[in-house]
Design a protein around this motif. Structure first.
Motif, PDB file in Angstrom:
ATOM      1  N   VAL A  24      -8.952  34.801   7.010  1.00 24.90           N
ATOM      2  CA  VAL A  24      -7.923  35.564   7.723  1.00 24.90           C
ATOM      3  C   VAL A  24      -7.201  34.761   8.793  1.00 24.90           C
ATOM      4  O   VAL A  24      -6.039  35.040   9.101  1.00 24.90           O
ATOM      5  CB  VAL A  24      -8.494  36.872   8.328  1.00 24.90           C
ATOM      6  CG1 VAL A  24      -9.030  37.786   7.238  1.00 24.90           C
ATOM      7  CG2 VAL A  24      -9.551  36.586   9.376  1.00 24.90           C
ATOM      8  N   GLU A  25      -7.851  33.750   9.367  1.00 21.32           N
ATOM      9  CA  GLU A  25      -7.187  32.959  10.408  1.00 21.32           C
ATOM     10  C   GLU A  25      -5.941  32.246   9.904  1.00 21.32           C
ATOM     11  O   GLU A  25      -5.056  31.912  10.687  1.00 21.32           O
ATOM     12  CB  GLU A  25      -8.147  31.918  11.015  1.00 21.32           C
ATOM     13  CG  GLU A  25      -9.187  32.509  11.925  1.00 21.32           C
ATOM     14  CD  GLU A  25     -10.543  32.686  11.238  1.00 21.32           C
ATOM     15  OE1 GLU A  25     -11.532  32.849  11.955  1.00 21.32           O
ATOM     16  OE2 GLU A  25     -10.616  32.674   9.990  1.00 21.32           O
ATOM     17  N   TYR A  27      -3.715  33.589   7.833  1.00 17.66           N
ATOM     18  CA  TYR A  27      -2.671  34.550   7.469  1.00 17.66           C
ATOM     19  C   TYR A  27      -1.312  34.285   8.134  1.00 17.66           C
ATOM     20  O   TYR A  27      -0.285  34.424   7.472  1.00 17.66           O
ATOM     21  CB  TYR A  27      -3.103  35.980   7.772  1.00 17.66           C
ATOM     22  CG  TYR A  27      -4.083  36.582   6.792  1.00 17.66           C
ATOM     23  CD1 TYR A  27      -4.787  35.816   5.875  1.00 17.66           C
ATOM     24  CD2 TYR A  27      -4.314  37.939   6.794  1.00 17.66           C
ATOM     25  CE1 TYR A  27      -5.702  36.384   4.993  1.00 17.66           C
ATOM     26  CE2 TYR A  27      -5.214  38.531   5.914  1.00 17.66           C
ATOM     27  CZ  TYR A  27      -5.900  37.743   5.017  1.00 17.66           C
ATOM     28  OH  TYR A  27      -6.779  38.317   4.144  1.00 17.66           O
ATOM     29  N   CYS A  34       2.913  38.883   9.365  1.00 14.42           N
ATOM     30  CA  CYS A  34       1.774  38.509  10.201  1.00 14.42           C
ATOM     31  C   CYS A  34       2.192  37.430  11.196  1.00 14.42           C
ATOM     32  O   CYS A  34       2.395  36.282  10.839  1.00 14.42           O
ATOM     33  CB  CYS A  34       0.604  38.009   9.355  1.00 14.42           C
ATOM     34  SG  CYS A  34      -0.839  37.579  10.363  1.00 14.42           S
ATOM     35  N   MET A  37      -3.217  36.241  14.283  1.00 15.98           N
ATOM     36  CA  MET A  37      -4.516  36.752  13.831  1.00 15.98           C
ATOM     37  C   MET A  37      -5.588  36.106  14.698  1.00 15.98           C
ATOM     38  O   MET A  37      -5.577  34.888  14.912  1.00 15.98           O
ATOM     39  CB  MET A  37      -4.746  36.397  12.366  1.00 15.98           C
ATOM     40  CG  MET A  37      -6.060  36.862  11.807  1.00 15.98           C
ATOM     41  SD  MET A  37      -6.218  38.636  11.646  1.00 15.98           S
ATOM     42  CE  MET A  37      -5.310  38.921  10.149  1.00 15.98           C
ATOM     43  N   MET A  56      -4.904  41.642  14.425  1.00 16.76           N
ATOM     44  CA  MET A  56      -3.699  41.114  13.777  1.00 16.76           C
ATOM     45  C   MET A  56      -2.467  41.641  14.492  1.00 16.76           C
ATOM     46  O   MET A  56      -2.408  42.813  14.858  1.00 16.76           O
ATOM     47  CB  MET A  56      -3.650  41.545  12.315  1.00 16.76           C
ATOM     48  CG  MET A  56      -2.431  41.058  11.567  1.00 16.76           C
ATOM     49  SD  MET A  56      -2.532  41.541   9.818  1.00 16.76           S
ATOM     50  CE  MET A  56      -0.880  41.159   9.280  1.00 16.76           C
ATOM     51  N   THR A  57      -1.500  40.764  14.675  1.00 19.95           N
ATOM     52  CA  THR A  57      -0.207  41.162  15.220  1.00 19.95           C
ATOM     53  C   THR A  57       0.825  41.107  14.109  1.00 19.95           C
ATOM     54  O   THR A  57       1.014  40.065  13.476  1.00 19.95           O
ATOM     55  CB  THR A  57       0.218  40.246  16.391  1.00 19.95           C
ATOM     56  OG1 THR A  57      -0.764  40.332  17.416  1.00 19.95           O
ATOM     57  CG2 THR A  57       1.575  40.658  16.945  1.00 19.95           C
ATOM     58  N   THR A  66       0.002  45.225  17.545  1.00 19.78           N
ATOM     59  CA  THR A  66      -1.292  44.603  17.317  1.00 19.78           C
ATOM     60  C   THR A  66      -2.304  45.685  16.979  1.00 19.78           C
ATOM     61  O   THR A  66      -2.309  46.753  17.594  1.00 19.78           O
ATOM     62  CB  THR A  66      -1.741  43.820  18.565  1.00 19.78           C
ATOM     63  OG1 THR A  66      -0.767  42.802  18.826  1.00 19.78           O
ATOM     64  CG2 THR A  66      -3.086  43.156  18.352  1.00 19.78           C
TER      65      THR A  66
END
Length: 153
Positions: A24-25, A27, A34, A37, A56-57, A66
């Motif tokens: 996920v980092e 993304y 996105c 994250m 997540m923003t 967020t």
């Protein structure tokens, strides 16, 4: 109650696609809307299952929101479940499943069900979220091609 679901056959192994979605980092580098994250915590539940809490923003033009989710990474079953914890939604849940379909290929299923708390925010972001979700599968497939190499049909 907006929701979106798609299945897509890709020319990458199910385990590779699982790893790609679980990272996920990364993304902000390729996921539509996105803008940021941050993983707040990670817990190893054993037997190939991990849980992380991530923030997540999502951003579109001048609107930034967020939200925080709990992400269960179930490697043995090749499933990822995302449960909403806090932010602009009244509810949000999504899941990914990765089913092998042959040597070096799999079917990726993405499902999301969400509802904004604010009608105004729903009007501002709703159409963009729908568009972004329709582009998600293609974005992840393109990222897989970039990370793992483009496979021939």
């Amino acid at each position: 109650m907006p929701h979106f679901s798609t299945k897509r056959r890709v020319r990458h192994a199910a385990a590779d696609m699982f790893d790609l979605v679980a990272d996920v980092e990364k993304y902000p580098e390729f996921v539509p809307l996105c803008a940021g994250m941050r993983v707040k915590s990670r817990t190893d539940k054993g037997e190939g299952v991990g849980v992380l809490v991530a923030e997540m923003t999502a951003a579109y033009k001048l609107v930034r929101q967020t939200f925080t989710s709990r992400v269960t990474l179930d490697r043995p079953n090749l499933k990822i479940l995302v449960e909403y914890l806090d932010g602009p939604f009244s509810r949000m849940q999504n899941r990914w499943t990765f089913a092998p379909t042959g040597e070096g290929a799999c079917e990726v299923e993405f499902f999301i069900d969400y509802e904004f708390k604010s009608r105004t925010l729903a009007m501002l972001m709703g159409a963009m979220f729908d568009t972004a979700f329709r582009r998600f599968s293609a974005a992840f497939e393109a990222r897989a091609d970039q990370v793992y190499g483009r496979k021939r049909a």
